[in-house]
Design a protein around this motif. Structure first.
Motif, mmCIF file in Angstrom:
data_model
loop_
_atom_site.group_PDB
_atom_site.id
_atom_site.type_symbol
_atom_site.label_atom_id
_atom_site.label_comp_id
_atom_site.label_asym_id
_atom_site.label_seq_id
_atom_site.Cartn_x
_atom_site.Cartn_y
_atom_site.Cartn_z
ATOM 1 N N UNK A 296 1.123 -1.188 -0.068
ATOM 2 C CA UNK A 296 0.428 -0.299 0.203
ATOM 3 C C UNK A 296 0.520 1.015 -0.398
ATOM 4 N N UNK A 297 0.078 2.752 0.666
ATOM 5 C CA UNK A 297 1.067 3.420 -0.071
ATOM 6 C C UNK A 297 2.677 3.062 0.048
ATOM 7 N N UNK A 298 3.005 3.236 -0.986
ATOM 8 C CA UNK A 298 4.556 2.977 -1.049
ATOM 9 C C UNK A 298 4.405 3.228 -3.181
ATOM 10 N N UNK A 299 5.600 3.002 -3.992
ATOM 11 C CA UNK A 299 5.511 3.591 -5.049
ATOM 12 C C UNK A 299 6.536 2.683 -6.259
ATOM 13 N N UNK A 300 6.694 3.058 -7.468
ATOM 14 C CA UNK A 300 7.226 2.038 -8.781
ATOM 15 C C UNK A 300 7.405 2.818 -9.979
ATOM 16 N N UNK A 301 8.494 2.687 -10.979
ATOM 17 C CA UNK A 301 8.738 2.267 -11.647
ATOM 18 C C UNK A 301 9.934 1.770 -12.723
ATOM 19 N N UNK B 242 0.652 10.031 3.943
ATOM 20 C CA UNK B 242 1.251 9.043 4.013
ATOM 21 C C UNK B 242 1.761 9.446 1.879
ATOM 22 N N UNK B 243 2.268 7.762 1.863
ATOM 23 C CA UNK B 243 3.132 7.800 0.601
ATOM 24 C C UNK B 243 2.392 7.192 -0.336
ATOM 25 N N UNK B 244 2.882 7.010 -1.549
ATOM 26 C CA UNK B 244 2.494 5.965 -2.783
ATOM 27 C C UNK B 244 3.631 6.120 -3.581
ATOM 28 N N UNK B 245 3.092 5.215 -4.844
ATOM 29 C CA UNK B 245 3.956 5.664 -6.082
ATOM 30 C C UNK B 245 3.155 6.004 -7.400
ATOM 31 N N UNK B 246 4.055 6.694 -8.811
ATOM 32 C CA UNK B 246 2.608 6.342 -9.683
ATOM 33 C C UNK B 246 4.005 7.110 -10.656
ATOM 34 N N UNK B 247 3.377 6.910 -11.892
ATOM 35 C CA UNK B 247 3.679 7.174 -13.104
ATOM 36 C C UNK B 247 2.795 7.554 -14.033
ATOM 37 N N UNK B 248 3.846 8.794 -14.478
ATOM 38 C CA UNK B 248 2.470 9.816 -15.851
ATOM 39 C C UNK B 248 2.810 8.509 -17.124
ATOM 40 N N UNK C 245 9.240 -7.909 -16.412
ATOM 41 C CA UNK C 245 8.897 -7.170 -16.367
ATOM 42 C C UNK C 245 9.603 -6.555 -15.151
ATOM 43 N N UNK C 246 9.427 -5.373 -15.432
ATOM 44 C CA UNK C 246 10.164 -4.752 -14.002
ATOM 45 C C UNK C 246 9.107 -3.089 -13.064
ATOM 46 N N UNK C 247 9.272 -3.589 -12.329
ATOM 47 C CA UNK C 247 8.466 -2.409 -11.411
ATOM 48 C C UNK C 247 9.625 -1.005 -10.880
ATOM 49 N N UNK C 248 9.178 -0.079 -10.525
ATOM 50 C CA UNK C 248 10.096 1.106 -10.092
ATOM 51 C C UNK C 248 8.742 1.732 -8.564
ATOM 52 N N UNK C 249 10.046 1.595 -7.912
ATOM 53 C CA UNK C 249 9.792 2.620 -6.951
ATOM 54 C C UNK C 249 10.401 3.117 -5.801
ATOM 55 N N UNK C 250 9.121 3.880 -4.743
ATOM 56 C CA UNK C 250 10.513 4.395 -3.610
ATOM 57 C C UNK C 250 10.139 3.406 -1.985
ATOM 58 N N UNK C 251 10.345 2.453 -2.022
ATOM 59 C CA UNK C 251 10.159 1.995 -0.661
ATOM 60 C C UNK C 251 10.045 2.244 0.240
ATOM 61 N N UNK D 52 3.721 2.200 -7.653
ATOM 62 C CA UNK D 52 4.619 2.495 -8.918
ATOM 63 C C UNK D 52 4.016 1.481 -10.021
ATOM 64 N N UNK D 53 4.877 1.899 -11.571
ATOM 65 C CA UNK D 53 4.228 1.361 -12.654
ATOM 66 C C UNK D 53 5.669 -0.179 -12.898
ATOM 67 N N UNK D 54 4.393 -0.680 -13.569
ATOM 68 C CA UNK D 54 5.037 -2.206 -13.785
ATOM 69 C C UNK D 54 5.665 -1.930 -15.548
#
Length: 389
Positions: free
Chosen positions: A5-10, A158-164, A290-296, A339-341
Motif C-alpha cells: 500500500x502507500x508506496x511507489x514504482x516505475x 501517506x506516500x505511494x508511487x505513480x507513473x506519468x 517485467x520491471x517495477x519501479x518505486x520508492x520503498x 508504482x508502474x510495472x
C-alpha cells in the motif's frame, strides 16, 4: 500479505528498460535533460476554484474556505466522501512542503499467507526474491515518468508511487498519472483520501536524509507539485478493497488527472516523457521480463531513493471468481505501492501493464493487477473528460 500500500514504482524504463529476466540493469536516459524550472517558478496557478467543485462540497455541508483552513482533517465516517462522483481535492497551495513530504509514512496492509488461495484460479510457484536496485541518478534522465504520490488519510500523511502515462486526447501534453486504487481511496471501509498530489522525480539526485536536512524545494520536487483535480478507480476497489487488498486487489488501479501548483505547462511537457498503457498484454509465459519501479519506504528503506526490480512474471490467484494477478520477485517494501510495472513491446518501446498492489510481509515478491477492459474504460473516460484541456 502486505498490500504494498502507500508506496511507489516505475522504470529507468523508457528505452527498453534494459529488461532482462531476474535482473535489474541500468535503463537508458529518457525524458528531459534537466528539470524544467517553469514547474516551480511560473506564475501562481491557484486561481479561482471551479464552481462545480465548490458546489459539490456544499452538497455535503462543507465550506471551501473551512476545508482549506483545516476542515479536511475531519474524517467523520458520515461525511467522508466515498462515491466515485464525489471526489474533491481542492488545491491548498504550499501544504506539501519538503519537510512534510519527508515525514509522510508508508502504511502497509498485511495478510496471513493462508489468505492467498493457490488452489483457486491459477497460481505459479512463488518466485525467488529479487533484490531491488537503486535507480541511476539523476532520476529525471533515467526514469522521468516516475514519482511519488502524497496524500492525507485518517492515520496521517501517506506516500505511494505513480507513473506519468500518455493521454490519447492530448498527445504530447498529458496530465494523466497511473497509480493504485488504494493510494487514492480507502475501499469498502472508507472514502477518498485528501490533498492528493504527485511529485515526479522526487529527490532527483538521490540524496540521503542528512543531505536533505536543509534541502531546497527544488531538490525535493525538481518539477514542482501537481494536484489531482480528478481521480478514478474501479468500482470493485471501492466496494471490495480492504486493508489487506481483499477482493479488490485484482482491481487495485487508478488514474489521476493533475494540474501544477504553479504554472500551466502540462506534466508530460514538463518532465519530457510519458508511457503508453497496454491493456492486452501477452500471457505471463510469453513475457521474458517485467520491471517495477518505486520508492520503498518501509524498513530497510527510507522512501527517499527510487528502486527497481526486473523479473520474469508469474501468476497469482487470490480467490475464486477474481482475475489472476501478475507476480514478480522483488524485495521492495511499502511505499512502492502504485508504482508502474513495465514491459518492452515487440517494437522495443516500453509500456505500462500494471502497478504494485500487494506483497508478503517477508517482502520477497510483489503482485499487481492485470489491466483489462475495466481499466481501459477508466483510462479512456478520464482522457475524454479532459480532451482539449
Amino acid at each position: 500479505m502486505r498490500s504494498i500500500r502507500p508506496l511507489p514504482a516505475v522504470v529507468g524504463m523508457v528505452a527498453a528498460l534494459s529488461l532482462t529476466a531476474t535482473g535489474c540493469g541500468p535503463g537508458e536516459d529518457v525524458g528531459a535533460d534537466k528539470p524544467a524550472a517553469s514547474a516551480t517558478a511560473d506564475a501562481d496557478a491557484d486561481a479561482a476554484i471551479p464552481a462545480d467543485l465548490a458546489d459539490r462540497l456544499k452538497e455535503h455541508g462543507v465550506d471551501l474556505d473551512e476545508w482549506k483552513n483545516g476542515e479536511w482533517r475531519n474524517w467523520d465516517r458520515d461525511t467522508w466522501l466515498r462515491e466515485a462522483k464525489d471526489f474533491v481535492n481542492p488545491m491548498i497551495k504550499g501544504l506539501w512542503k519538503p519537510e512534510r513530504m519527508k515525514e509522510a509514512e508508508s502504511p502497509q496492509r498485511t495478510m496471513a499467507a493462508g489468505e492467498i488461495s493457490g488452489d483457486q484460479g491459477v497460481t505459479d510457484p512463488e518466485p525467488r526474491p529479487v533484490e531491488a536496485k537503486p535507480e541511476s541518478k539523476p532520476y529525471h534522465r533515467n526514469a522521468a515518468p516516475v514519482g511519488k504520490v502524497f496524500f492525507d488519510a485518517p492515520q496521517g500523511s501517506m506516500v505511494c508511487s505513480a507513473t506519468v502515462v500518455k493521454d490519447p486526447a492530448n498527445p504530447g501534453r498529458s496530465n494523466l498519472v497511473w497509480t493504485a486504487g488504494h493510494c487514492v481511496h480507502a475501499g469498502q471501509e472508507g472514502g477518498w483520501y485528501r490533498n492528493i498530489t504527485f511529485v515526479p522525480a522526487y529527490n532527483d539526485l538521490g540524496k540521503s536524509p542528512a543531505e536533505l536536512r536543509n534541502a531546497k524545494p527544488h531538490e525535493i520536487a525538481p518539477y514542482g507539485v501537481y494536484w489531482a483535480d480528478w481521480v478514478a478507480t474501479s468500482g470493485e476497489w471501492i466496494s471490495e478493497g480492504g486493508p489487506t487488498g481483499g477482493g479488490g486487489a485484482p482491481y487495485d488501479y487508478a488514474v489521476m488527472h493533475v494540474k501544477p501548483e504553479r504554472g500551466t505547462k502540462s506534466l508530460e511537457e514538463t518532465v519530457g516523457a510519458a508511457l503508453d498503457v497496454e491493456f492486452d498484454a501477452p500471457e505471463a509465459r510469453d513475457i521474458p521480463a517485467m520491471g517495477a519501479w518505486g520508492y520503498p519506504a518501509a524498513p530497510p528503506y527510507d522512501g527517499l531513493i527510487m528502486h527497481k526490480c526486473v523479473d520474469r512474471p508469474g501468476r497469482l490467484s487470490i480467490g475464486p471468481g477474481t482475475p489472476t494477478m501478475w507476480r514478480i520477485g522483488c524485495t521492495m517494501t511499502g511505499g512502492s505501492s502504485g508504482g508502474g510495472w513495465v514491459v518492452s513491446r515487440p517494437d522495443g518501446k516500453p509500456a505500462l501493464v500494471s502497478n504494485t498492489s500487494i506483497g508478503p510481509v517477508t517482502a520477497g515478491w510483489l503482485a499487481g493487477p492485470r489491466l483489462g477492459e475495466g481499466a481501459k474504460e477508466i483510462y479512456t473516460t478520464m482522457s475524454g473528460k479532459f480532451a482539449g484541456r
